[in-house]
Design a protein around this motif. Structure first.
Motif, PDB file in Angstrom:
ATOM      1  N   LYS A 302       0.837  -1.182   0.000  1.00 40.05           N
ATOM      2  CA  LYS A 302       0.000   0.000   0.000  1.00 40.05           C
ATOM      3  C   LYS A 302       0.883   1.247   0.000  1.00 40.05           C
ATOM      4  O   LYS A 302       2.055   1.188   0.380  1.00 40.05           O
ATOM      5  CB  LYS A 302      -0.927   0.020   1.229  1.00 40.05           C
ATOM      6  N   ASP A 303       0.297   2.361  -0.449  1.00 41.79           N
ATOM      7  CA  ASP A 303       0.987   3.645  -0.370  1.00 41.79           C
ATOM      8  C   ASP A 303       0.548   4.361   0.905  1.00 41.79           C
ATOM      9  O   ASP A 303      -0.646   4.607   1.106  1.00 41.79           O
ATOM     10  CB  ASP A 303       0.651   4.518  -1.583  1.00 41.79           C
ATOM     11  N   TYR A 304       1.531   4.687   1.743  1.00 49.27           N
ATOM     12  CA  TYR A 304       1.260   5.441   2.963  1.00 49.27           C
ATOM     13  C   TYR A 304       1.788   6.862   2.765  1.00 49.27           C
ATOM     14  O   TYR A 304       2.944   7.053   2.357  1.00 49.27           O
ATOM     15  CB  TYR A 304       1.930   4.789   4.166  1.00 49.27           C
ATOM     16  N   LEU A 305       0.959   7.839   3.025  1.00 49.19           N
ATOM     17  CA  LEU A 305       1.361   9.216   2.763  1.00 49.19           C
ATOM     18  C   LEU A 305       1.020  10.116   3.938  1.00 49.19           C
ATOM     19  O   LEU A 305       0.099   9.847   4.720  1.00 49.19           O
ATOM     20  CB  LEU A 305       0.716   9.737   1.479  1.00 49.19           C
ATOM     21  N   ALA A 306       1.760  11.216   4.042  1.00 53.75           N
ATOM     22  CA  ALA A 306       1.554  12.187   5.116  1.00 53.75           C
ATOM     23  C   ALA A 306       1.964  13.560   4.603  1.00 53.75           C
ATOM     24  O   ALA A 306       2.875  13.681   3.771  1.00 53.75           O
ATOM     25  CB  ALA A 306       2.367  11.814   6.352  1.00 53.75           C
ATOM     26  N   ARG A 307       1.292  14.583   5.114  1.00 54.05           N
ATOM     27  CA  ARG A 307       1.621  15.965   4.737  1.00 54.05           C
ATOM     28  C   ARG A 307       1.409  16.868   5.938  1.00 54.05           C
ATOM     29  O   ARG A 307       0.456  16.705   6.715  1.00 54.05           O
ATOM     30  CB  ARG A 307       0.752  16.440   3.572  1.00 54.05           C
ATOM     31  N   LEU A 308       2.314  17.847   6.072  1.00 60.27           N
ATOM     32  CA  LEU A 308       2.224  18.838   7.124  1.00 60.27           C
ATOM     33  C   LEU A 308       2.560  20.196   6.522  1.00 60.27           C
ATOM     34  O   LEU A 308       3.554  20.348   5.810  1.00 60.27           O
ATOM     35  CB  LEU A 308       3.199  18.522   8.261  1.00 60.27           C
ATOM     36  N   ALA A 309       1.697  21.204   6.781  1.00 64.22           N
ATOM     37  CA  ALA A 309       1.910  22.558   6.258  1.00 64.22           C
ATOM     38  C   ALA A 309       1.798  23.557   7.400  1.00 64.22           C
ATOM     39  O   ALA A 309       0.891  23.475   8.235  1.00 64.22           O
ATOM     40  CB  ALA A 309       0.884  22.879   5.171  1.00 64.22           C
ATOM     41  N   TYR A 310       2.725  24.498   7.416  1.00 65.14           N
ATOM     42  CA  TYR A 310       2.792  25.511   8.459  1.00 65.14           C
ATOM     43  C   TYR A 310       2.617  26.896   7.833  1.00 65.14           C
ATOM     44  O   TYR A 310       3.320  27.261   6.888  1.00 65.14           O
ATOM     45  CB  TYR A 310       4.136  25.430   9.186  1.00 65.14           C
ATOM     46  N   THR A 311       1.665  27.678   8.361  1.00 70.32           N
ATOM     47  CA  THR A 311       1.410  29.033   7.884  1.00 70.32           C
ATOM     48  C   THR A 311       1.838  30.025   8.942  1.00 70.32           C
ATOM     49  O   THR A 311       1.505  29.862  10.134  1.00 70.32           O
ATOM     50  CB  THR A 311      -0.080  29.236   7.568  1.00 70.32           C
ATOM     51  N   LEU A 312       2.553  31.055   8.552  1.00 71.12           N
ATOM     52  CA  LEU A 312       3.005  32.052   9.508  1.00 71.12           C
ATOM     53  C   LEU A 312       1.808  32.676  10.232  1.00 71.12           C
ATOM     54  O   LEU A 312       0.844  33.100   9.585  1.00 71.12           O
ATOM     55  CB  LEU A 312       3.803  33.149   8.803  1.00 71.12           C
ATOM     56  N   PRO A 313       1.853  32.753  11.573  1.00 71.88           N
ATOM     57  CA  PRO A 313       0.727  33.301  12.347  1.00 71.88           C
ATOM     58  C   PRO A 313       0.743  34.827  12.361  1.00 71.88           C
ATOM     59  O   PRO A 313       1.090  35.461  13.366  1.00 71.88           O
ATOM     60  CB  PRO A 313       0.948  32.713  13.733  1.00 71.88           C
ATOM     61  N   VAL A 314       0.349  35.433  11.255  1.00 73.21           N
ATOM     62  CA  VAL A 314       0.308  36.893  11.151  1.00 73.21           C
ATOM     63  C   VAL A 314      -1.098  37.325  10.771  1.00 73.21           C
ATOM     64  O   VAL A 314      -1.901  36.525  10.269  1.00 73.21           O
ATOM     65  CB  VAL A 314       1.319  37.393  10.105  1.00 73.21           C
ATOM     66  N   ASP A 315      -1.413  38.610  11.011  1.00 66.42           N
ATOM     67  CA  ASP A 315      -2.753  39.082  10.717  1.00 66.42           C
ATOM     68  C   ASP A 315      -2.896  39.381   9.225  1.00 66.42           C
ATOM     69  O   ASP A 315      -1.935  39.301   8.450  1.00 66.42           O
ATOM     70  CB  ASP A 315      -3.115  40.303  11.571  1.00 66.42           C
ATOM     71  N   TYR A 316      -4.100  39.757   8.841  1.00 68.98           N
ATOM     72  CA  TYR A 316      -4.417  39.926   7.417  1.00 68.98           C
ATOM     73  C   TYR A 316      -3.623  41.063   6.777  1.00 68.98           C
ATOM     74  O   TYR A 316      -3.297  41.001   5.593  1.00 68.98           O
ATOM     75  CB  TYR A 316      -5.918  40.187   7.267  1.00 68.98           C
ATOM     76  N   ALA A 317      -3.294  42.083   7.534  1.00 64.62           N
ATOM     77  CA  ALA A 317      -2.600  43.237   6.971  1.00 64.62           C
ATOM     78  C   ALA A 317      -1.100  43.019   6.825  1.00 64.62           C
ATOM     79  O   ALA A 317      -0.413  43.848   6.220  1.00 64.62           O
ATOM     80  CB  ALA A 317      -2.862  44.466   7.837  1.00 64.62           C
ATOM     81  N   SER A 318      -0.562  41.935   7.334  1.00 57.54           N
ATOM     82  CA  SER A 318       0.876  41.698   7.294  1.00 57.54           C
ATOM     83  C   SER A 318       1.352  41.377   5.883  1.00 57.54           C
ATOM     84  O   SER A 318       0.643  40.752   5.095  1.00 57.54           O
ATOM     85  CB  SER A 318       1.239  40.542   8.232  1.00 57.54           C
ATOM     86  N   ILE A 319       2.570  41.782   5.579  1.00 59.61           N
ATOM     87  CA  ILE A 319       3.169  41.482   4.286  1.00 59.61           C
ATOM     88  C   ILE A 319       3.434  39.991   4.125  1.00 59.61           C
ATOM     89  O   ILE A 319       3.538  39.481   3.015  1.00 59.61           O
ATOM     90  CB  ILE A 319       4.479  42.286   4.099  1.00 59.61           C
TER      91      ILE A 319
END
Length: 496
Positions: A302-319
């Motif tokens: 079988k194919d075993y897969l995993a993914r992890l994504a991290y988004t910077l914790p900044v507000d909407y107005a941040s660059i």
């Protein structure tokens, strides 16, 4: 009291008066006095009835009042109020019954019905292309003088909805079913038979109606896109360029797989004013057959897969808004064959991916790196390791307001949508084998090639866009079957 009733009372009184006159000669004074008293009572009743009747007529006359209403151009329209008759009521009842019959008939004959909530959707791509070298099935190779073509690379139609809606907690059971005649590589097939694409059930463990700030967790069972990198998990209607990235296609990552996949996120940042939601962490893991679409498993692996994504914790107005880093991994087994002979049913298939996603309207950048280690067969039926590698870099800039969440949430007419023009540049590099030569897969970078794309996306409606791209493909080593070529492609894509 009607006029006929009053007349009858009067006649009765007159007759009674005549009878009393004829009877007066033979009656005693006591009896005559009693009869006069009865006549007085009858006269009083008559007067009362007459007064009541006059009052009713006066009220009826006052109700027939003429009203004048003025229109926008100043002209008056007279409205006369009158009593509602039995004919009026019968006519209204007849109109209501006719409407009920017509509405029921149209619903039965002209409405598609379903036992559950259902949404119809689809994506169609209409394409024209020209290149300076002949091609076949999208791969450079001499095929006479054919250098241009019209085709339909994708025609997909599907249904989605829910089988159980949890109104209290939002733990819904959803489904999706779609069909398409396109092959998994994105090029059109040689027939118009529709093949099954998505077919899955999805259960939401966490509430979906308690607000954007709540985390998400769901499990999906069935045939679906796999959560690997950026390109592989993008559905047909959301892909940014006309053609897909090379490495995910060549490694089979864009093919839908049968299996069970769990997806979720934690600690989302929410800005309700901009309709923005960005989870701090997104995760996915699962198990699939690993041998492609519409197939049962062909080995014990079988194919075993995993993914992890991290988004910077900044507000909407941040660059740094929507700056995301992701890592994906797939470990599986595949069948290794040589001239149709099965050598192993547990060949190595390990794929690692890393991606960066930055979408800060009006500009954005994405990068994806994929490395795949697999086993191939040599002419003497030996298994050797091969390493494939791919890079995909995309840069885009958008003029217009269509992709701002604040614009999407504004009230507007159905067919009004702010138009946008998006220019992009994409660089694709793919090396099928960095290691030694293997039959069918030249090694040492011999089959490596680059693809440069300069494109324009014109979004002129909410669900429709026109795309134009200039592509240049350059091989590390040219042969008679793989030559450098240039290509111009135009495509309309519409969804519903």
């Amino acid at each position: 009291m009607g006029k006929q009733h009053l007349l009858a009372v009067s006649v009765a009184l007159i007759i009674q008066g005549i009878s009393l006159s004829a009877y007066a000669d033979d009656t005693t004074p006591a009896e005559l006095k009693q009869l006069k008293a009865q006549i007085d009572v009858l006269q009083k009743r008559f007067v009362q009835l007459e007064q009541k009747h006059n009052t009713t007529l006066s009220t009826s006359d006052q109700s027939e009042v003429t009203h004048t209403e003025f229109t926008e151009d100043g002209e008056g329209t007279e409205l006369v109020a009158r009593e509602v008759t039995t004919d009026d009521i019968d006519g209204l009842k007849g109109d209501i019954e006719n409407f009920k019959y017509d509405h029921s008939r149209q619903y039965e004959r002209q409405t598609v019905k379903s036992a559950r909530d259902t949404t119809l959707y689809g994506t169609v791509q209409v394409r024209a292309s020209y290149q300076d070298e002949g091609t076949t099935a999208g791969n450079p190779a001499p095929v006479g003088e054919r250098k241009s073509t019209f085709d339909i690379p994708t025609a997909l139609i599907g249904l989605r909805g829910n089988l159980f809606r949890d109104y209290n907690e939002g733990k819904n059971l959803d489904y999706q079913l779609s069909f398409s005649y396109a092959k998994q590589t994105g090029t059109a097939g040689n027939n118009s038979n529709f093949n099954l694409q998505d077919a899955f059930l999805r259960y939401n463990f966490f509430s979906t109606n308690s607000g954007l700030e709540q985390p998400r967790l769901n499990a999906t069972l069935g045939q679906q896109l796999i959560p690997f990198g950026l390109e592989a998990q993008s559905p047909e209607d959301l892909r940014p360029t006309i053609t897909q990235a090379i490495a995910p296609v060549q490694l089979g990552l864009t093919a839908r797989q049968n299996g069970l996949i769990v997806r979720g996120d934690v600690k989302p940042y929410v800005d309700y004013g901009a309709n923005y939601r960005a989870p701090l962490l997104e995760y996915a893991f699962g198990v699939t057959n690993g041998n492609g679409i519409n197939k049962t498993d062909d080995n014990e692996g079988k194919d075993y897969l995993a993914r992890l994504a991290y988004t910077l914790p900044v507000d909407y107005a941040s660059i740094f808004r929507e700056l995301k880093f992701g890592v994906s991994y797939l470990k599986g087994k595949n069948n290794v064959k040589n001239d149709g002979v099965l050598l192993s049913d547990h060949g190595k298939r390990d794929i690692l991916g890393f991606d960066i996603y930055y979408n800060h309207a009006p500009f954005g950048v994405t990068y994806e790196y994929i490395q795949a280690k697999t086993e191939k067969a040599t002419p003497v039926n030996e298994l050797v390791d091969t390493t494939a590698e791919g890079h995909t870099f995309t840069l885009f800039y958008t003029l217009g307001d269509q992709f701002y969440n604040s614009i999407k949430s504004n009230a507007k007419f159905d067919d009004f949508w702010p138009k946008s023009i998006q220019g992009y540049y994409r660089y694709d590099n793919y090396n099928p084998n960095k290691d030694q030569d293997v039959v069918g897969v030249p090694g040492n970078g011999w089959g490596e090639y680059d693809k440069h794309s300069l494109g324009l996306n014109f979004f002129f409606a909410q669900t429709t866009k026109f795309q134009l791209a200039l592509n240049h493909t350059k091989y590390q080593n040219e042969t008679s079957s793989q030559k450098d070529f240039n290509e111009v492609v135009g495509q309309f894509q519409y969804t519903f």
